[in-house]
Design a protein around this motif. Sequence first.
Motif, PDB file in Angstrom:
ATOM      1  N   PRO A 242     156.602 -17.029 -33.896  1.00  0.00           N
ATOM      2  CA  PRO A 242     154.731 -17.926 -33.711  1.00  0.00           C
ATOM      3  C   PRO A 242     155.622 -18.763 -32.344  1.00  0.00           C
ATOM      4  N   LEU A 243     157.204 -19.288 -32.291  1.00  0.00           N
ATOM      5  CA  LEU A 243     158.085 -20.228 -31.733  1.00  0.00           C
ATOM      6  C   LEU A 243     157.345 -19.247 -30.321  1.00  0.00           C
ATOM      7  N   GLN A 244     157.692 -17.891 -30.443  1.00  0.00           N
ATOM      8  CA  GLN A 244     158.233 -17.108 -28.923  1.00  0.00           C
ATOM      9  C   GLN A 244     156.969 -16.795 -28.151  1.00  0.00           C
ATOM     10  N   SER A 263     162.293 -26.203 -33.544  1.00  0.00           N
ATOM     11  CA  SER A 263     162.930 -25.616 -34.559  1.00  0.00           C
ATOM     12  C   SER A 263     162.216 -24.038 -35.620  1.00  0.00           C
ATOM     13  N   GLY A 264     162.605 -24.520 -37.142  1.00  0.00           N
ATOM     14  CA  GLY A 264     162.422 -23.042 -37.526  1.00  0.00           C
ATOM     15  C   GLY A 264     162.875 -22.635 -37.581  1.00  0.00           C
ATOM     16  N   LEU A 265     164.882 -22.384 -36.677  1.00  0.00           N
ATOM     17  CA  LEU A 265     165.366 -21.363 -36.287  1.00  0.00           C
ATOM     18  C   LEU A 265     166.411 -21.138 -36.637  1.00  0.00           C
ATOM     19  N   LEU A 266     167.153 -19.642 -37.210  1.00  0.00           N
ATOM     20  CA  LEU A 266     168.386 -19.700 -37.732  1.00  0.00           C
ATOM     21  C   LEU A 266     169.511 -19.911 -36.804  1.00  0.00           C
ATOM     22  N   THR A 267     170.583 -20.171 -36.416  1.00  0.00           N
ATOM     23  CA  THR A 267     171.325 -20.930 -36.035  1.00  0.00           C
ATOM     24  C   THR A 267     170.817 -18.928 -34.785  1.00  0.00           C
ATOM     25  N   SER A 268     171.281 -17.488 -35.649  1.00  0.00           N
ATOM     26  CA  SER A 268     171.089 -16.391 -34.765  1.00  0.00           C
ATOM     27  C   SER A 268     170.128 -16.576 -34.737  1.00  0.00           C
ATOM     28  N   GLN A 269     168.919 -17.113 -34.300  1.00  0.00           N
ATOM     29  CA  GLN A 269     167.645 -16.706 -33.811  1.00  0.00           C
ATOM     30  C   GLN A 269     167.388 -17.795 -32.132  1.00  0.00           C
ATOM     31  N   ALA A 270     168.544 -18.630 -32.789  1.00  0.00           N
ATOM     32  CA  ALA A 270     168.092 -19.996 -31.129  1.00  0.00           C
ATOM     33  C   ALA A 270     168.156 -19.352 -29.814  1.00  0.00           C
ATOM     34  N   SER A 271     169.222 -17.989 -29.961  1.00  0.00           N
ATOM     35  CA  SER A 271     169.622 -17.462 -28.197  1.00  0.00           C
ATOM     36  C   SER A 271     167.784 -16.684 -28.409  1.00  0.00           C
ATOM     37  N   ALA A 272     167.605 -16.111 -28.920  1.00  0.00           N
ATOM     38  CA  ALA A 272     166.378 -15.199 -28.355  1.00  0.00           C
ATOM     39  C   ALA A 272     164.959 -16.253 -28.522  1.00  0.00           C
ATOM     40  N   ALA A 273     164.916 -17.737 -29.521  1.00  0.00           N
ATOM     41  CA  ALA A 273     163.683 -18.409 -28.976  1.00  0.00           C
ATOM     42  C   ALA A 273     163.923 -19.423 -27.582  1.00  0.00           C
ATOM     43  N   LEU A 274     165.199 -19.741 -27.199  1.00  0.00           N
ATOM     44  CA  LEU A 274     165.915 -20.474 -25.622  1.00  0.00           C
ATOM     45  C   LEU A 274     165.695 -19.169 -24.346  1.00  0.00           C
ATOM     46  N   GLY A 292     172.847 -24.593 -41.457  1.00  0.00           N
ATOM     47  CA  GLY A 292     172.400 -23.017 -41.196  1.00  0.00           C
ATOM     48  C   GLY A 292     171.098 -23.092 -39.966  1.00  0.00           C
ATOM     49  N   TRP A 293     170.003 -24.349 -40.204  1.00  0.00           N
ATOM     50  CA  TRP A 293     169.030 -24.579 -38.868  1.00  0.00           C
ATOM     51  C   TRP A 293     169.520 -24.996 -37.819  1.00  0.00           C
ATOM     52  N   SER A 294     168.770 -24.637 -36.798  1.00  0.00           N
ATOM     53  CA  SER A 294     169.509 -24.869 -35.223  1.00  0.00           C
ATOM     54  C   SER A 294     167.903 -25.553 -34.832  1.00  0.00           C
ATOM     55  N   THR A 295     167.816 -26.808 -34.026  1.00  0.00           N
ATOM     56  CA  THR A 295     167.081 -27.645 -33.312  1.00  0.00           C
ATOM     57  C   THR A 295     167.496 -27.655 -32.119  1.00  0.00           C
ATOM     58  N   LEU A 296     166.679 -27.350 -31.605  1.00  0.00           N
ATOM     59  CA  LEU A 296     167.239 -27.744 -29.805  1.00  0.00           C
ATOM     60  C   LEU A 296     166.040 -27.889 -28.883  1.00  0.00           C
ATOM     61  N   ILE A 297     166.289 -29.025 -27.932  1.00  0.00           N
ATOM     62  CA  ILE A 297     165.741 -29.406 -27.266  1.00  0.00           C
ATOM     63  C   ILE A 297     165.922 -29.196 -25.797  1.00  0.00           C
ATOM     64  N   SER A 319     171.980 -16.083 -22.163  1.00  0.00           N
ATOM     65  CA  SER A 319     171.580 -17.918 -21.929  1.00  0.00           C
ATOM     66  C   SER A 319     173.044 -17.934 -23.165  1.00  0.00           C
ATOM     67  N   PRO A 320     173.638 -19.355 -23.182  1.00  0.00           N
ATOM     68  CA  PRO A 320     175.063 -19.828 -23.304  1.00  0.00           C
ATOM     69  C   PRO A 320     174.853 -19.264 -25.053  1.00  0.00           C
ATOM     70  N   PRO A 321     175.839 -18.886 -25.797  1.00  0.00           N
ATOM     71  CA  PRO A 321     175.389 -19.232 -27.153  1.00  0.00           C
ATOM     72  C   PRO A 321     175.687 -20.128 -28.092  1.00  0.00           C
ATOM     73  N   CYS A 322     174.032 -20.384 -28.530  1.00  0.00           N
ATOM     74  CA  CYS A 322     174.313 -21.452 -29.606  1.00  0.00           C
ATOM     75  C   CYS A 322     174.260 -21.106 -30.932  1.00  0.00           C
ATOM     76  N   GLY A 323     175.857 -20.777 -30.950  1.00  0.00           N
ATOM     77  CA  GLY A 323     176.345 -20.349 -32.709  1.00  0.00           C
ATOM     78  C   GLY A 323     177.596 -22.004 -33.278  1.00  0.00           C
ATOM     79  N   GLU A 324     177.369 -22.470 -32.195  1.00  0.00           N
ATOM     80  CA  GLU A 324     178.884 -23.646 -32.432  1.00  0.00           C
ATOM     81  C   GLU A 324     178.091 -24.266 -33.492  1.00  0.00           C
ATOM     82  N   ARG A 325     178.824 -24.462 -34.493  1.00  0.00           N
ATOM     83  CA  ARG A 325     177.746 -25.668 -35.442  1.00  0.00           C
ATOM     84  C   ARG A 325     178.451 -27.664 -36.019  1.00  0.00           C
TER      85      ARG A 325
END
Length: 336
Positions: A242-244, A263-274, A292-297, A319-325
């Motif tokens: 839905p975010l996409q 938000s509502g994104l697993l860390t592995s999904q952050a790049s796709a949303a971005l 394990g969840w990413s919130t993006l500003i 996009s740059p990777p969003c995998g750092e924790r």
Amino acid sequence: MSEAADAPDTPQGPTVVARLPAGAADAARTLLDQLAEVFDASEAVVSAYDGSSGWTVAIHFNAAPNQTAVRALVGLAAGPEAANALAFETLAAEDWVKASQEGLKPVEAGRFIVHSEHYRTSVRANRVGIEIGTAFAFGTGHHGTTRGCLLALDHLLKAHRSRRVLDIGTGTGVLAIAAARVLRRPVLASDIDRRAARVARENVQRNRAPSVTVIHAAGLGTRRFRDRAPFDLVLANILLSPLQRLATPMARLLAPGARVVLSGLLTSQASAALASYRQHGLALERRVVLDGWSTLILRAPSSNLTHLAASAARMTAPSPPCGERARGSLQRVATG
Ligand SMILES: C[S@@+](CC[C@H](N)C(=O)[O-])C[C@H]1O[C@@H](n2cnc3c(N)ncnc32)[C@H](O)[C@@H]1O
């Protein structure tokens, strides 16, 4: 995702709780997520609480469950050890949702503290308390996505005095109420689920946040969004797909330089949303990674360069990777 639910009726008779020792807070959160996925929230409420011997996850049933079936479900979700460790107890007649909420500890995120009525008096004066009622919808603050959004909001509110706020997928209304309590500005909150919208309205009243208007709407198609636009702060804790889908209609509602919290994104999904939002010229400013969840500003282009920025974004490298924790920390994204 966990906790999304209709508001169940309060039963009159005895109810049953199944308890499961969970050890540390992280393990309890993982178990909470796993179990809340498998139980229908009109029949069971899953909560976690911190006791003298570590965390316990509790499943409150509104009617006596088939215990063998419950063990099987818990085994599927969390493994055989968890299934064997389940202990069932019959409780006297009481408000079962209220009982489960008493086990829900208040959750702190920046200046905010989300709590049930049971903990109303324990909110310190230097915190913004958000009281969530006993009718269930997603958003008690215990989930990593909600806490991530509250941390992002806390950060944004230090630097920006947003004038028009939109909260899409408001659930209990927790984010809309948080924004309204600090900004005292109009906040439009929407949810695709009619009952969630009703629960959010109840929580708005409970928190005396009259600047929040809650509407029942799927997506952003209705005129009511356009009438209140442009928004300079948008909060959307939903899920990747839905975010996409919301990226294009949302971009049309944004003020120049607006901030968007996804938000509502697993860390592995952050790049796709971005990637979907970069198509519209939005840039990643910060991220919060929790459980394990990413919130993006994200930041919308300033001024009328929106169109140019969007075109440029379509031509740039991935996009740059969003995998750092970083557990619960805000990470600033380096800009070139
Ligand atoms: C993960 S919950 C977030 C609740 C709350 N905002 C929070 O942060 O805790 C997602 C909510 O989004 C709603 N939702 C899902 N898809 C939606 C859509 N397309 N438009 C509006 N709401 C949607 C769900 O009904 C649910 O209440």
